[in-house]
Design a protein around this motif. Structure first.
Motif, PDB file in Angstrom:
ATOM      1  N   VAL A 138       0.821  -1.202   0.000  1.00 44.05           N
ATOM      2  CA  VAL A 138       0.000   0.000   0.000  1.00 44.05           C
ATOM      3  C   VAL A 138       0.860   1.259   0.000  1.00 44.05           C
ATOM      4  O   VAL A 138       0.446   2.314  -0.493  1.00 44.05           O
ATOM      5  N   ALA A 139       2.064   1.177   0.538  1.00 45.71           N
ATOM      6  CA  ALA A 139       2.908   2.364   0.680  1.00 45.71           C
ATOM      7  C   ALA A 139       3.766   2.664  -0.540  1.00 45.71           C
ATOM      8  O   ALA A 139       4.147   3.809  -0.771  1.00 45.71           O
ATOM      9  N   SER A 140       4.068   1.656  -1.327  1.00 39.54           N
ATOM     10  CA  SER A 140       5.059   1.790  -2.390  1.00 39.54           C
ATOM     11  C   SER A 140       4.780   2.955  -3.339  1.00 39.54           C
ATOM     12  O   SER A 140       5.586   3.883  -3.459  1.00 39.54           O
TER      13      SER A 140
ATOM     14  N   ASP B  19     -17.478 -10.465   2.816  1.00 37.83           N
ATOM     15  CA  ASP B  19     -17.065 -11.196   4.015  1.00 37.83           C
ATOM     16  C   ASP B  19     -15.784 -11.980   3.762  1.00 37.83           C
ATOM     17  O   ASP B  19     -15.694 -13.184   4.029  1.00 37.83           O
ATOM     18  N   ILE B  20     -14.782 -11.288   3.232  1.00 37.13           N
ATOM     19  CA  ILE B  20     -13.483 -11.900   2.964  1.00 37.13           C
ATOM     20  C   ILE B  20     -12.392 -11.042   3.607  1.00 37.13           C
ATOM     21  O   ILE B  20     -12.594  -9.855   3.858  1.00 37.13           O
ATOM     22  N   PRO B  21     -11.230 -11.626   3.874  1.00 33.31           N
ATOM     23  CA  PRO B  21     -10.134 -10.831   4.424  1.00 33.31           C
ATOM     24  C   PRO B  21      -9.424 -10.024   3.350  1.00 33.31           C
ATOM     25  O   PRO B  21      -9.329 -10.454   2.197  1.00 33.31           O
ATOM     26  N   VAL B  22      -8.946  -8.850   3.737  1.00 30.22           N
ATOM     27  CA  VAL B  22      -8.091  -8.029   2.888  1.00 30.22           C
ATOM     28  C   VAL B  22      -6.752  -7.898   3.602  1.00 30.22           C
ATOM     29  O   VAL B  22      -6.701  -7.534   4.774  1.00 30.22           O
ATOM     30  N   VAL B  23      -5.675  -8.218   2.905  1.00 32.97           N
ATOM     31  CA  VAL B  23      -4.339  -8.174   3.494  1.00 32.97           C
ATOM     32  C   VAL B  23      -3.496  -7.147   2.739  1.00 32.97           C
ATOM     33  O   VAL B  23      -3.398  -7.194   1.506  1.00 32.97           O
ATOM     34  N   LEU B  24      -2.896  -6.220   3.486  1.00 31.73           N
ATOM     35  CA  LEU B  24      -2.030  -5.199   2.917  1.00 31.73           C
ATOM     36  C   LEU B  24      -0.631  -5.340   3.487  1.00 31.73           C
ATOM     37  O   LEU B  24      -0.469  -5.736   4.643  1.00 31.73           O
ATOM     38  N   THR B  25       0.370  -5.004   2.715  1.00 31.74           N
ATOM     39  CA  THR B  25       1.710  -4.875   3.273  1.00 31.74           C
ATOM     40  C   THR B  25       2.067  -3.396   3.306  1.00 31.74           C
ATOM     41  O   THR B  25       1.621  -2.614   2.460  1.00 31.74           O
ATOM     42  N   ASN B  26       2.863  -3.024   4.288  1.00 28.68           N
ATOM     43  CA  ASN B  26       3.265  -1.629   4.470  1.00 28.68           C
ATOM     44  C   ASN B  26       4.769  -1.586   4.686  1.00 28.68           C
ATOM     45  O   ASN B  26       5.384  -2.582   5.073  1.00 28.68           O
ATOM     46  N   GLN B  27       5.350  -0.434   4.449  1.00 29.40           N
ATOM     47  CA  GLN B  27       6.783  -0.240   4.641  1.00 29.40           C
ATOM     48  C   GLN B  27       7.060   0.384   6.006  1.00 29.40           C
ATOM     49  O   GLN B  27       6.146   0.535   6.822  1.00 29.40           O
ATOM     50  N   ILE B  28       8.313   0.735   6.247  1.00 26.14           N
ATOM     51  CA  ILE B  28       8.692   1.353   7.519  1.00 26.14           C
ATOM     52  C   ILE B  28       9.260   2.736   7.271  1.00 26.14           C
ATOM     53  O   ILE B  28       9.609   3.100   6.146  1.00 26.14           O
TER      54      ILE B  28
END
Length: 358
Positions: A208-210, A246-255
């Motif tokens: 999401v951050a890129s 009714d499903i999961p949403v998965v995001l990756t984020n940076q630091i």
């Protein structure tokens, strides 16, 4: 919910087709028109037009519900991660209908976890899977089909015994490479029909951050506000999709690094600052569950359940192997948690490096 397609709002296919000719395809499109404009576009009389608009209004503004109804609906609605220790902490797995974020330094396994979840989604239900497909939005060109197959064959060797099963699994992971903020937002707004047509059981946005951090220099006037508005739109759309299906949403984020000694607000000689999740405090409130992955030493890593509506704070030690992430037998030891707010939880990195400070 305003972005819901009219065909999913209870209107007939013929009426939807008629409205589409006037570029009215979503609930939002219809309700931004006056009743007279909608009457002309739909080819209905005034009373029928009011009834149509009332029907659509009820869809995007549903009546209040009770805690009992929510409990009955979501009871057992969890998505297994295939990591038993993590599932136990989360009381069954990732909560469906919510957004889960995984944040941490590069190389700690964020994408590895996404690949594991992708494989699990495609597995038969008797093996703990969902027998569904995956929508995988890749903004960093980090997705590896080879690694996906390697994880599948090593994590579930008893099931992926033939090339046919491997190909079937890989064919159900739908990759969308979006490299700009506009492309990501446009893709999210079109996901509803894709979810239906592919029978998707999981949405992944890696990361999401890129694109946001590449396009918005927050030191320039107005950019921080524009970035916050964009992230708000993305979060709203993803929450709608998670809840609607009714499903999961998965995001990756940076630091990111905050310069200055933690708690003092000022930098000192030799102080390299503290490392936290990127995108700021406002964004942290947009996610329901937050995992932090971090280095401890050498090959040893930790997964922190830093924020969850159902689970207490927890620390799991893990390693990355051919089959993906595996929690060590001594999970729970070496707890480095210092009691900070989860949104400000410091993240342990391998070495001191220069990081984006936005």
């Amino acid at each position: 919910m305003a972005s819901k397609a009219l065909k999913r709002a209870g209107l007939s296919p013929e009426l939807c087709e008629q409205l589409k000719r006037h570029k009215i395809e979503s609930c939002k499109d219809l309700l931004t028109h006056t009743a007279f404009e909608a009457m002309y576009a739909a080819g209905l009389n005034y009373q029928k037009t009011l009834e149509m608009m009332e029907t659509v209004s009820r869809v995007i503004a549903p009546p209040p519900t009770t805690a009992l109804e929510l409990w009955k609906h979501h009871s057992g609605s969890c998505f297994s991660t295939s990591i038993p220790a993590l599932d136990k902490v989360l009381r069954g797995g990732l909560p469906c209908g919510n957004i889960t974020e995984v944040t941490g330094p590069s190389g700690c396994g964020k994408t590895q976890l996404c690949l594991i979840l992708s494989v699990v989604t495609t597995l038969p239900k008797e093996l703990g899977g969902w027998d569904r497909s995956v929508i995988y939005i890749d903004t960093e060109s980090a997705f590896s089909a080879e690694r996906l197959v390697e994880i599948a064959q090593n994590r579930f060797p008893d099931y992926f015994t033939s090339k046919e099963k491997v190909l079937q699994m890989a064919g159900r992971v739908h990759i969308f490479r979006e490299m700009t903020c506009e492309d990501v937002l446009r893709r999210l707004e079109k996901l509803e029909e894709i979810i239906i047509s592919t029978r998707a059981g999981l949405i992944i946005l890696d990361s999401v951050a890129s694109v946001v951090r590449k396009e918005f220099d927050t030191t320039l006037p107005g950019n921080l506000m524009h970035r916050s508005n964009l992230l708000g739109q993305e979060a709203t759309t993803l929450k709608y999709l998670a809840h609607q299906f009714d499903i999961p949403v998965v995001l990756t984020n940076q630091i990111t690094t905050h310069i200055g000694h933690q708690g003092s607000g000022s930098a000192t000689e030799g102080d390299s600052g503290i490392v936290t999740a990127a995108l700021g405090n406002t964004w942290s409130h947009s996610v329901n569950t937050r995992f932090i992955v971090q280095y401890v030493d050498g090959l040893k890593r930790q997964l922190l359940v830093a924020k969850s509506p159902v689970a207490p704070f927890a620390v799991l030690n893990y390693t990355i192997q051919k089959g993906g992430i595996y929690v060590n037998g001594n999970d729970g030891e070496d707890n480095f948690y210092e009691g900070t707010d989860p949104t400000l939880q410091t993240i342990r990195v391998r070495t001191a490096i220069n990081l984006d400070t936005t």
